[in-house]
Design a protein around this motif. Structure first.
Motif, short mmCIF file in Angstrom:
data_model
loop_
_atom_site.label_atom_id
_atom_site.label_comp_id
_atom_site.label_asym_id
_atom_site.label_seq_id
_atom_site.Cartn_x
_atom_site.Cartn_y
_atom_site.Cartn_z
N GLU A 41 -2.18 5.76 3.55
CA GLU A 41 -0.58 6.41 3.82
C GLU A 41 -0.18 4.63 3.95
O GLU A 41 0.03 4.59 5.35
CB GLU A 41 -0.76 7.67 4.74
CG GLU A 41 -1.22 8.86 4.42
CD GLU A 41 -0.27 9.30 3.48
OE1 GLU A 41 0.84 9.31 2.86
OE2 GLU A 41 -1.27 9.73 2.45
N GLY A 42 0.43 3.78 2.81
CA GLY A 42 0.91 3.43 2.76
C GLY A 42 0.18 1.72 3.35
O GLY A 42 0.95 0.89 3.94
N GLN A 53 0.37 -3.37 4.08
CA GLN A 53 0.84 -2.60 3.70
C GLN A 53 1.50 -2.69 2.48
O GLN A 53 2.48 -3.43 1.68
CB GLN A 53 2.17 -2.86 5.33
CG GLN A 53 1.54 -2.27 6.15
CD GLN A 53 3.31 -2.49 7.49
OE1 GLN A 53 3.78 -2.75 6.90
NE2 GLN A 53 2.71 -1.98 8.05
N GLN A 55 3.26 0.56 -0.17
CA GLN A 55 3.28 2.70 -0.55
C GLN A 55 3.51 2.48 -1.90
O GLN A 55 3.78 1.89 -2.34
CB GLN A 55 4.62 2.30 0.27
CG GLN A 55 4.71 4.32 -0.06
CD GLN A 55 3.83 5.45 0.70
OE1 GLN A 55 3.64 5.26 1.26
NE2 GLN A 55 3.00 6.12 -0.54
N ASP A 57 4.38 4.52 -5.68
CA ASP A 57 5.21 5.89 -5.82
C ASP A 57 4.63 6.09 -7.03
O ASP A 57 3.62 7.07 -6.71
CB ASP A 57 6.05 4.72 -5.99
CG ASP A 57 6.28 3.46 -6.68
OD1 ASP A 57 5.66 4.01 -8.15
OD2 ASP A 57 7.24 2.77 -7.12
#
Length: 250
Positions: A41-42, A53, A55, A57
């Motif tokens: 998650e991210g 980090q 994320q 899409d």
């Protein structure tokens, strides 16, 4: 004349036995022999244990691909509403795995297709699928707790609809690219773009592996700025940087 993997160069000699290589490595070094990349998650943790980090899409991203032969091997993923969809290219064949409309936390259901044909996979069931080229295969397994495992000649991928773990099982040297890095045991050159340019921003490097299509949402303003800044920079390859460092030292 047997070539040992690079991870075992400091453990010679090794006596052949029936013990799996992964257990040998764990017993001697306290770690798995095969490098792993985790996409959660991210956060992405590369094969070389560098975390950053990022994320995913609704646009497919290249997580890992073998660059020596076109279309030989690639693992891609995208995310929508907290669920990840995966796509594999292996020796001319295409495999897709994604959460179905019936997917829930208590009962994870998946839609699986191999070369356009729907594949049914029950709990505790295993299937072997032959690829179109070179006599290779994809092995599928669904565990009792609804985790999907995909094995190819290049990797072992563990997937539950939300998290992805890629284990690089290819012991021979091959250049890798993608969000998971190049797997050369060096964290310093993990921020490399799809074009082979070495940059400082992990975000910019990750965005270069975003495969744009009509179904993709538009990038945020911040992502557009990161992408523009990266495009304006002069491309410096890892090899060019190393040569420059040698000249500086002299």
């Amino acid at each position: 004349d047997i070539r040992l993997p690079e991870q075992l160069r400091n453990i010679i000699p090794i006596v052949a036995s029936s013990t799996p290589s992964k257990k040998i490595s764990s017993a001697i070094k306290g770690a798995e022999i095969y490098p792993k990349c985790k996409v959660g998650e991210g956060v992405v943790e590369s094969f070389d244990k560098k975390s950053y980090q990022y994320q995913l899409d609704d646009c497919f991203h290249v997580l890992s691909s073998e660059t020596q032969h076109d279309n030989e091997y690639a693992v891609l993923a995208k995310e929508s509403n907290g669920k990840k969809e995966m796509k594999f290219f292996v020796s001319g064949s295409k495999l897709t795995v994604e959460p179905s409309e019936q997917y829930t936390e208590s009962r994870k259901e998946y839609d699986i297709e191999f070369d356009g044909e729907r594949i049914e996979l029950e709990r505790n069931e295993k299937k072997e699928l032959r690829t179109r080229g070179q006599g290779h295969y994809c092995k599928l397994w669904r565990s009792a707790d609804d985790v999907i495992v995909v094995e190819t000649p290049y990797s072992r991928v563990v997937y539950d609809g939300k998290t992805i773990e890629i284990e690089n099982t290819r012991l021979t040297h091959s250049e890798l690219k993608g969000l998971c890095g190049n797997n050369n045991q060096d964290k310093r050159d993990e921020t490399v773009t799809a074009q082979g340019c070495s940059i400082k921003s992990s975000q910019a490097a990750a965005l270069s592996f975003r495969v744009q299509s009509r179904s993709c949402s538009a990038l945020s303003q911040q992502q557009q700025q990161i992408q523009q800044q990266q495009q304006q920079q002069k491309c410096k390859t890892i090899k060019a940087q190393q040569q420059q460092q040698k000249k500086t030292v002299k």
